[in-house]
Write a protein that holds these residues in place. Structure first.
Motif, PDB file in Angstrom:
ATOM      1  N   SER A  90       8.485  10.893  -5.136  1.00 50.65           N
ATOM      2  CA  SER A  90       8.311   9.469  -4.855  1.00 50.65           C
ATOM      3  C   SER A  90       6.909   9.039  -5.274  1.00 50.65           C
ATOM      4  O   SER A  90       5.980   9.853  -5.355  1.00 50.65           O
ATOM      5  CB  SER A  90       8.510   9.198  -3.367  1.00 50.65           C
ATOM      6  OG  SER A  90       9.834   9.501  -2.969  1.00 50.65           O
ATOM      7  N   TYR A  91       6.751   7.755  -5.563  1.00 44.96           N
ATOM      8  CA  TYR A  91       5.443   7.245  -5.967  1.00 44.96           C
ATOM      9  C   TYR A  91       5.254   5.813  -5.481  1.00 44.96           C
ATOM     10  O   TYR A  91       6.211   5.129  -5.085  1.00 44.96           O
ATOM     11  CB  TYR A  91       5.273   7.296  -7.491  1.00 44.96           C
ATOM     12  CG  TYR A  91       6.300   6.494  -8.268  1.00 44.96           C
ATOM     13  CD1 TYR A  91       6.133   5.121  -8.497  1.00 44.96           C
ATOM     14  CD2 TYR A  91       7.441   7.111  -8.791  1.00 44.96           C
ATOM     15  CE1 TYR A  91       7.074   4.397  -9.214  1.00 44.96           C
ATOM     16  CE2 TYR A  91       8.386   6.394  -9.503  1.00 44.96           C
ATOM     17  CZ  TYR A  91       8.198   5.040  -9.716  1.00 44.96           C
ATOM     18  OH  TYR A  91       9.138   4.329 -10.435  1.00 44.96           O
ATOM     19  N   VAL A  92       4.004   5.362  -5.498  1.00 47.91           N
ATOM     20  CA  VAL A  92       3.684   3.978  -5.171  1.00 47.91           C
ATOM     21  C   VAL A  92       2.830   3.422  -6.297  1.00 47.91           C
ATOM     22  O   VAL A  92       1.935   4.094  -6.815  1.00 47.91           O
ATOM     23  CB  VAL A  92       2.937   3.859  -3.816  1.00 47.91           C
ATOM     24  CG1 VAL A  92       1.615   4.621  -3.822  1.00 47.91           C
ATOM     25  CG2 VAL A  92       2.717   2.386  -3.449  1.00 47.91           C
ATOM     26  N   VAL A 102      -2.663 -18.345 -11.355  1.00 51.63           N
ATOM     27  CA  VAL A 102      -2.414 -17.891  -9.993  1.00 51.63           C
ATOM     28  C   VAL A 102      -2.853 -16.431  -9.933  1.00 51.63           C
ATOM     29  O   VAL A 102      -2.466 -15.622 -10.772  1.00 51.63           O
ATOM     30  CB  VAL A 102      -0.925 -18.006  -9.612  1.00 51.63           C
ATOM     31  CG1 VAL A 102      -0.675 -17.322  -8.274  1.00 51.63           C
ATOM     32  CG2 VAL A 102      -0.496 -19.462  -9.549  1.00 51.63           C
ATOM     33  N   THR A 103      -3.679 -16.108  -8.954  1.00 54.58           N
ATOM     34  CA  THR A 103      -4.223 -14.764  -8.836  1.00 54.58           C
ATOM     35  C   THR A 103      -3.836 -14.154  -7.491  1.00 54.58           C
ATOM     36  O   THR A 103      -4.061 -14.758  -6.448  1.00 54.58           O
ATOM     37  CB  THR A 103      -5.756 -14.782  -8.953  1.00 54.58           C
ATOM     38  OG1 THR A 103      -6.122 -15.332 -10.229  1.00 54.58           O
ATOM     39  CG2 THR A 103      -6.333 -13.373  -8.842  1.00 54.58           C
ATOM     40  N   CYS A 104      -3.241 -12.962  -7.519  1.00 56.60           N
ATOM     41  CA  CYS A 104      -2.880 -12.239  -6.300  1.00 56.60           C
ATOM     42  C   CYS A 104      -3.700 -10.951  -6.234  1.00 56.60           C
ATOM     43  O   CYS A 104      -3.760 -10.195  -7.202  1.00 56.60           O
ATOM     44  CB  CYS A 104      -1.392 -11.910  -6.279  1.00 56.60           C
ATOM     45  SG  CYS A 104      -0.313 -13.370  -6.313  1.00 56.60           S
ATOM     46  N   SER A 105      -4.315 -10.713  -5.100  1.00 58.72           N
ATOM     47  CA  SER A 105      -5.169  -9.533  -4.965  1.00 58.72           C
ATOM     48  C   SER A 105      -4.459  -8.350  -4.324  1.00 58.72           C
ATOM     49  O   SER A 105      -5.015  -7.247  -4.281  1.00 58.72           O
ATOM     50  CB  SER A 105      -6.420  -9.884  -4.147  1.00 58.72           C
ATOM     51  OG  SER A 105      -6.068 -10.347  -2.855  1.00 58.72           O
ATOM     52  N   VAL A 106      -3.233  -8.557  -3.840  1.00 58.32           N
ATOM     53  CA  VAL A 106      -2.468  -7.468  -3.226  1.00 58.32           C
ATOM     54  C   VAL A 106      -1.078  -7.426  -3.858  1.00 58.32           C
ATOM     55  O   VAL A 106      -0.375  -8.440  -3.896  1.00 58.32           O
ATOM     56  CB  VAL A 106      -2.337  -7.651  -1.702  1.00 58.32           C
ATOM     57  CG1 VAL A 106      -1.499  -6.515  -1.100  1.00 58.32           C
ATOM     58  CG2 VAL A 106      -3.709  -7.703  -1.039  1.00 58.32           C
ATOM     59  N   SER A 107      -0.697  -6.252  -4.373  1.00 55.81           N
ATOM     60  CA  SER A 107       0.639  -6.076  -4.941  1.00 55.81           C
ATOM     61  C   SER A 107       0.972  -4.592  -4.940  1.00 55.81           C
ATOM     62  O   SER A 107       0.117  -3.755  -5.249  1.00 55.81           O
ATOM     63  CB  SER A 107       0.702  -6.611  -6.369  1.00 55.81           C
ATOM     64  OG  SER A 107       1.990  -6.390  -6.938  1.00 55.81           O
ATOM     65  N   LYS A 108       2.200  -4.257  -4.579  1.00 49.65           N
ATOM     66  CA  LYS A 108       2.620  -2.858  -4.599  1.00 49.65           C
ATOM     67  C   LYS A 108       4.132  -2.759  -4.710  1.00 49.65           C
ATOM     68  O   LYS A 108       4.870  -3.701  -4.415  1.00 49.65           O
ATOM     69  CB  LYS A 108       2.139  -2.109  -3.345  1.00 49.65           C
ATOM     70  CG  LYS A 108       2.783  -2.589  -2.042  1.00 49.65           C
ATOM     71  CD  LYS A 108       2.281  -1.772  -0.849  1.00 49.65           C
ATOM     72  CE  LYS A 108       2.698  -0.340  -0.917  1.00 49.65           C
ATOM     73  NZ  LYS A 108       2.348   0.428   0.305  1.00 49.65           N
ATOM     74  N   ALA A 109       4.586  -1.590  -5.163  1.00 49.84           N
ATOM     75  CA  ALA A 109       6.016  -1.310  -5.266  1.00 49.84           C
ATOM     76  C   ALA A 109       6.220   0.192  -5.110  1.00 49.84           C
ATOM     77  O   ALA A 109       5.358   0.989  -5.492  1.00 49.84           O
ATOM     78  CB  ALA A 109       6.564  -1.774  -6.609  1.00 49.84           C
ATOM     79  N   ASP A 110       7.339   0.573  -4.521  1.00 49.20           N
ATOM     80  CA  ASP A 110       7.663   1.985  -4.316  1.00 49.20           C
ATOM     81  C   ASP A 110       8.811   2.398  -5.225  1.00 49.20           C
ATOM     82  O   ASP A 110       9.754   1.628  -5.451  1.00 49.20           O
ATOM     83  CB  ASP A 110       8.061   2.228  -2.858  1.00 49.20           C
ATOM     84  CG  ASP A 110       6.925   1.934  -1.896  1.00 49.20           C
ATOM     85  OD1 ASP A 110       5.858   2.539  -2.051  1.00 49.20           O
ATOM     86  OD2 ASP A 110       7.107   1.086  -0.998  1.00 49.20           O
ATOM     87  N   GLY A 111       8.745   3.619  -5.741  1.00 51.73           N
ATOM     88  CA  GLY A 111       9.805   4.120  -6.605  1.00 51.73           C
ATOM     89  C   GLY A 111       9.948   5.619  -6.482  1.00 51.73           C
ATOM     90  O   GLY A 111       9.245   6.276  -5.705  1.00 51.73           O
ATOM     91  N   GLN A 112      10.868   6.170  -7.265  1.00 50.74           N
ATOM     92  CA  GLN A 112      11.099   7.620  -7.242  1.00 50.74           C
ATOM     93  C   GLN A 112      11.511   8.094  -8.626  1.00 50.74           C
ATOM     94  O   GLN A 112      12.357   7.461  -9.285  1.00 50.74           O
ATOM     95  CB  GLN A 112      12.177   7.992  -6.224  1.00 50.74           C
ATOM     96  CG  GLN A 112      12.388   9.499  -6.078  1.00 50.74           C
ATOM     97  CD  GLN A 112      13.367   9.829  -4.947  1.00 50.74           C
ATOM     98  OE1 GLN A 112      14.138   8.981  -4.503  1.00 50.74           O
ATOM     99  NE2 GLN A 112      13.347  11.066  -4.490  1.00 50.74           N
ATOM    100  N   THR A 160       4.802  12.076  -2.790  1.00 51.32           N
ATOM    101  CA  THR A 160       5.410  13.323  -2.331  1.00 51.32           C
ATOM    102  C   THR A 160       4.365  14.429  -2.278  1.00 51.32           C
ATOM    103  O   THR A 160       4.302  15.213  -1.336  1.00 51.32           O
ATOM    104  CB  THR A 160       6.570  13.750  -3.246  1.00 51.32           C
ATOM    105  OG1 THR A 160       7.588  12.738  -3.220  1.00 51.32           O
ATOM    106  CG2 THR A 160       7.179  15.069  -2.802  1.00 51.32           C
ATOM    107  N   ASP A 161       3.526  14.473  -3.305  1.00 49.93           N
ATOM    108  CA  ASP A 161       2.428  15.450  -3.392  1.00 49.93           C
ATOM    109  C   ASP A 161       1.198  14.718  -3.927  1.00 49.93           C
ATOM    110  O   ASP A 161       1.041  14.574  -5.146  1.00 49.93           O
ATOM    111  CB  ASP A 161       2.812  16.605  -4.320  1.00 49.93           C
ATOM    112  CG  ASP A 161       1.675  17.621  -4.456  1.00 49.93           C
ATOM    113  OD1 ASP A 161       0.637  17.461  -3.764  1.00 49.93           O
ATOM    114  OD2 ASP A 161       1.829  18.561  -5.270  1.00 49.93           O
ATOM    115  N   PRO A 162       0.316  14.238  -3.038  1.00 47.25           N
ATOM    116  CA  PRO A 162      -0.851  13.475  -3.476  1.00 47.25           C
ATOM    117  C   PRO A 162      -1.734  14.209  -4.470  1.00 47.25           C
ATOM    118  O   PRO A 162      -2.526  13.578  -5.190  1.00 47.25           O
ATOM    119  CB  PRO A 162      -1.589  13.216  -2.164  1.00 47.25           C
ATOM    120  CG  PRO A 162      -0.519  13.235  -1.117  1.00 47.25           C
ATOM    121  CD  PRO A 162       0.424  14.304  -1.564  1.00 47.25           C
TER     122      PRO A 162
END
Length: 232
Positions: free
Chosen positions: A58-60, A78-88, A222-224
């Motif tokens: 898994s990853y972010v 338009v500027t966003c300072s926070v964004s994330k998504a999770d996947g595998q 999963t493994d940093p």
């Protein structure tokens, strides 16, 4: 504020593209990023072999260290300072494709802490639905992010109340450059996506595209100690 001044500011929002608030992975007449082209017989060389590692991890994906995601239309941003998504990463053997990209679903990216370049106008972004990611080895390696139809909606409020919907009638893909590292990174530069804009006076309802710029770091959860990599 006088009526004339208010009207002037509202017209400015329309003329310069308040639609910037409509830009997440989108674009309103900005430089269009090339969309993936067909490969194979009659369409040029076939795509090369791709392996995404480590299989099953898994990853972010998050904005790269204090970076910003910007959505631009005309002279408005338009500027966003926070964004994330999770996947595998797909489990073996599906993390390898001898004839092209490795594809999988990914969680809908989130966008928050967003501001606009227009005084008196704020923006919020809502995402949903199953998004897709497709990684292709090459020079450079690339990653395509597929937005489901209607899966990205940007709304503005204040001097102009507009709704911008990305991929309004069919899924759309934006392509970024992938760089292996610790962590690896994914960069979108002037990526373009079709949009529709609705709203009252001051909304750029004739706009059909919008541009997106951002750099994400992609970390193995999963493994940093490991890194998500794209190779042949």
């Amino acid at each position: 504020m006088t009526h004339g001044a208010l009207r002037s500011r509202t017209l400015l929002a329309a003329g310069t593209g308040i639609l910037a608030s409509a830009a997440m992975t989108l674009a309103v007449t900005g430089p269009a990023a090339a969309q993936p082209t067909a490969t194979g017989p009659g369409n040029g060389p076939a795509a090369g072999s791709t392996t995404v590692s480590p299989a099953g991890h898994s990853y972010v994906a998050e904005l790269n260290g204090g970076g910003k995601a910007t959505f631009k239309a005309g002279s408005v941003t338009v500027t966003c300072s926070v964004s994330k998504a999770d996947g595998q990463v797909p489990a073996a053997p599906d993390n390898h494709n001898a004839d092209g990209p490795v594809s999988n679903t990914i969680g809908a990216p989130s966008y928050s802490s967003c501001t606009t370049s227009l005084p008196g106008v704020s923006a919020t972004i809502t995402t949903g639905g199953p998004w897709g990611v497709s990684m292709q080895n090459g020079a450079p390696a690339t990653a395509g992010l597929t937005i489901p139809s209607g899966g990205f909606v940007l709304k503005t409020s204040g001097l102009a109340s507009c709704t911008v919907t990305a991929a309004p009638s069919a899924p759309a893909t934006v392509t970024g450059t992938w760089t292996n590292g610790s962590p690896s990174s994914l960069t979108f530069t002037n990526a373009s996506v079709p949009v529709t804009v609705t709203g009252g006076f001051g909304c750029p309802t004739s706009a059909t595209t919008s541009t997106f710029n951002a750099t994400y770091k992609v970390s193995d959860t999963t493994d940093p100690a490991a890194s998500i990599t794209v190779s042949d």
